[in-house]
Scaffold this motif. Structure first.
Motif, mmCIF file in Angstrom:
data_model
loop_
_atom_site.group_PDB
_atom_site.id
_atom_site.type_symbol
_atom_site.label_atom_id
_atom_site.label_comp_id
_atom_site.label_asym_id
_atom_site.label_seq_id
_atom_site.Cartn_x
_atom_site.Cartn_y
_atom_site.Cartn_z
ATOM 1 N N GLN A 151 0.850 -1.188 0.000
ATOM 2 C CA GLN A 151 0.000 0.000 0.000
ATOM 3 C C GLN A 151 0.888 1.241 0.000
ATOM 4 O OE1 GLN A 151 -2.331 -2.224 3.281
ATOM 5 N NE2 GLN A 151 -3.659 -0.505 2.732
ATOM 6 N N THR A 152 0.683 2.119 -0.989
ATOM 7 C CA THR A 152 1.570 3.261 -1.191
ATOM 8 C C THR A 152 0.809 4.573 -1.061
ATOM 9 O OG1 THR A 152 2.978 1.965 -2.681
ATOM 10 C CG2 THR A 152 3.186 4.366 -2.788
ATOM 11 N N LEU A 153 1.297 5.471 -0.224
ATOM 12 C CA LEU A 153 0.683 6.777 0.008
ATOM 13 C C LEU A 153 1.048 7.732 -1.127
ATOM 14 C CD1 LEU A 153 -1.054 8.164 2.217
ATOM 15 C CD2 LEU A 153 1.089 8.920 3.270
ATOM 16 N N LEU A 154 0.053 8.465 -1.623
ATOM 17 C CA LEU A 154 0.252 9.326 -2.798
ATOM 18 C C LEU A 154 0.475 10.793 -2.462
ATOM 19 C CD1 LEU A 154 -2.461 7.840 -5.192
ATOM 20 C CD2 LEU A 154 -0.031 7.245 -5.017
ATOM 21 N N ASN A 155 0.324 11.179 -1.187
ATOM 22 C CA ASN A 155 0.495 12.583 -0.822
ATOM 23 C C ASN A 155 1.071 12.697 0.577
ATOM 24 O OD1 ASN A 155 -2.102 11.550 0.087
ATOM 25 N ND2 ASN A 155 -2.594 13.648 0.719
ATOM 26 N N ASN A 156 1.623 13.877 0.891
ATOM 27 C CA ASN A 156 2.132 14.138 2.238
ATOM 28 C C ASN A 156 0.976 14.467 3.166
ATOM 29 O OD1 ASN A 156 4.829 13.864 1.450
ATOM 30 N ND2 ASN A 156 5.030 16.034 0.947
ATOM 31 N N VAL A 157 0.924 13.802 4.303
ATOM 32 C CA VAL A 157 -0.095 14.051 5.314
ATOM 33 C C VAL A 157 0.574 13.960 6.680
ATOM 34 C CG1 VAL A 157 -2.153 13.310 4.057
ATOM 35 C CG2 VAL A 157 -0.707 11.605 5.128
ATOM 36 N N THR A 158 -0.192 14.280 7.732
ATOM 37 C CA THR A 158 0.397 14.289 9.062
ATOM 38 C C THR A 158 0.846 12.912 9.510
ATOM 39 O OG1 THR A 158 -1.830 14.106 9.992
ATOM 40 C CG2 THR A 158 -0.875 16.314 9.825
ATOM 41 N N PHE A 159 0.282 11.849 8.920
ATOM 42 C CA PHE A 159 0.659 10.509 9.363
ATOM 43 C C PHE A 159 1.649 9.825 8.420
ATOM 44 C CE2 PHE A 159 -3.426 10.117 7.089
ATOM 45 C CZ PHE A 159 -3.092 9.229 6.083
ATOM 46 N N GLY A 160 2.096 10.505 7.357
ATOM 47 C CA GLY A 160 3.032 9.866 6.449
ATOM 48 C C GLY A 160 3.490 10.768 5.335
ATOM 49 N N ASN A 161 4.459 10.269 4.559
ATOM 50 C CA ASN A 161 5.020 11.003 3.427
ATOM 51 C C ASN A 161 4.622 10.357 2.111
ATOM 52 O OD1 ASN A 161 6.372 12.665 5.213
ATOM 53 N ND2 ASN A 161 8.307 11.550 5.062
ATOM 54 N N LYS A 162 4.556 11.152 1.082
ATOM 55 C CA LYS A 162 4.334 10.629 -0.254
ATOM 56 C C LYS A 162 5.371 9.552 -0.557
ATOM 57 C CE LYS A 162 4.103 12.074 -5.104
ATOM 58 N NZ LYS A 162 4.195 13.232 -6.038
ATOM 59 N N GLY A 163 4.906 8.412 -1.029
ATOM 60 C CA GLY A 163 5.807 7.311 -1.348
ATOM 61 C C GLY A 163 5.940 6.282 -0.254
ATOM 62 N N ASP A 164 5.493 6.593 0.961
ATOM 63 C CA ASP A 164 5.509 5.592 2.028
ATOM 64 C C ASP A 164 4.793 4.334 1.544
ATOM 65 O OD1 ASP A 164 6.732 7.381 3.689
ATOM 66 O OD2 ASP A 164 5.123 7.460 5.187
ATOM 67 N N THR A 165 5.419 3.179 1.681
ATOM 68 C CA THR A 165 4.814 1.929 1.232
ATOM 69 C C THR A 165 4.862 0.889 2.340
ATOM 70 O OG1 THR A 165 5.479 2.354 -1.059
ATOM 71 C CG2 THR A 165 4.857 0.092 -0.497
ATOM 72 N N TYR A 166 3.688 0.361 2.650
ATOM 73 C CA TYR A 166 3.526 -0.633 3.706
ATOM 74 C C TYR A 166 3.396 -2.008 3.062
ATOM 75 C CZ TYR A 166 1.072 -3.033 7.593
ATOM 76 O OH TYR A 166 0.674 -3.901 8.580
ATOM 77 N N PHE A 167 4.351 -2.905 3.367
ATOM 78 C CA PHE A 167 4.347 -4.262 2.843
ATOM 79 C C PHE A 167 3.870 -5.215 3.934
ATOM 80 C CE2 PHE A 167 7.707 -1.941 0.624
ATOM 81 C CZ PHE A 167 7.399 -2.190 -0.710
#
Length: 252
Positions: A151-167
């Motif tokens: 699961q890959t985050l597409l934008n910067n938010v308070t809980f993560g950065n763009k590109g963060d990927t959870y395997f």
């Protein structure tokens, strides 16, 4: 945050529910649960803490079509205010506990009789705290009782950065006596934009492992669960403590 909208669902450890015929194609199921704490993807002791260190109420609705198309909604009570984390926040909204809303959808298909795949995405919306709205893609594969997802985050938010990927890799076998087991291993690739999250000091880290058991309560539709979280490392390399989480869920 919904830990994994994946091929093998482990959010509520719920048993399959009987469905009522709908006036349109497809089926709708629902679930509601209470957990002793809500630990987002293994987070137990990071500076921002778990999503809810006390009991949390969770639940959702899922629609599925024979074609493989699916839509869903999931919610959870939180132990803090996302709005209160924003600079310069003042007023009631800064202390009102936030409420997590996850909207997801996608497509599930089969490559062979035993091998399946999922392609989808999730929108995370917090109220109060709309500034934390996040968008995440999800890719998954499953083989019988084993599944993997990214699961890959597409934008910067308070809980993560763009590109963060959870395997996440999950093995959920049926066990004797009506029990279902759960063994999970998770890792994170951390993006380094750091617009909201503070410093990221590692690119890739073991995030958590989970060992769990669940068992239905007769034919009631309710399920009891016990999970043992083995803590890994957050983006700032802070070590997460191990933790036991109890849960009870009901499907309809």
């Amino acid at each position: 945050m919904v830990a994994s909208v994946v091929v093998v669902s482990g959010l509520s450890n719920a048993v399959a529910a009987e469905t009522t015929p709908l006036p349109f194609p497809g089926t709708v199921t629902g679930n509601v649960a209470v957990v002793s704490s809500y630990n987002l993807r293994g987070i137990t002791t990071a500076p921002w803490g778990p999503e809810n260190d006390n009991a949390a109420v969770q639940g959702g609705l899922d629609y599925s079509h024979d074609s493989g198309f699916y839509l869903g909604y999931w919610f959870s009570t939180l132990g803090y205010s996302y709005a209160g984390l924003q600079p310069g926040c003042a007023g009631t909204k800064c202390t009102t506990k936030s409420f997590e809303n996850d909207f997801y959808g996608g497509f599930k298909g089969k490559l062979t009789e035993d091998v399946g795949y999922t392609v989808g995405g999730t929108i995370y919306y917090y109220y109060p705290g709309w500034e934390s709205t996040g968008y995440e893609t999800m890719l998954g594969l499953n083989y019988k009782e084993f599944s993997i997802s990214a699961q890959t985050l597409l934008n910067n938010v308070t809980f993560g950065n763009k590109g963060d990927t959870y395997f996440l890799a999950t093995y959920a076998p049926a066990l004797p006596g009506g029990f279902t087991g759960k063994a999970q291993l998770a890792a994170y690739y951390y993006g380094d934009d750091d617009e909201f999250t503070g410093p990221t000091t590692t690119d890739f880290a073991f995030r958590h492992a989970t060992l769990g058991l669940s068992h239905p309560l007769g034919a009631t539709g309710a399920t009891m669960s016990l999970d043992y979280l083995i803590g890994g490392y957050a983006r700032d390399e802070s070590k997460q403590k191990n933790k036991v989480v109890l849960g009870a869920s009901y499907t309809f």
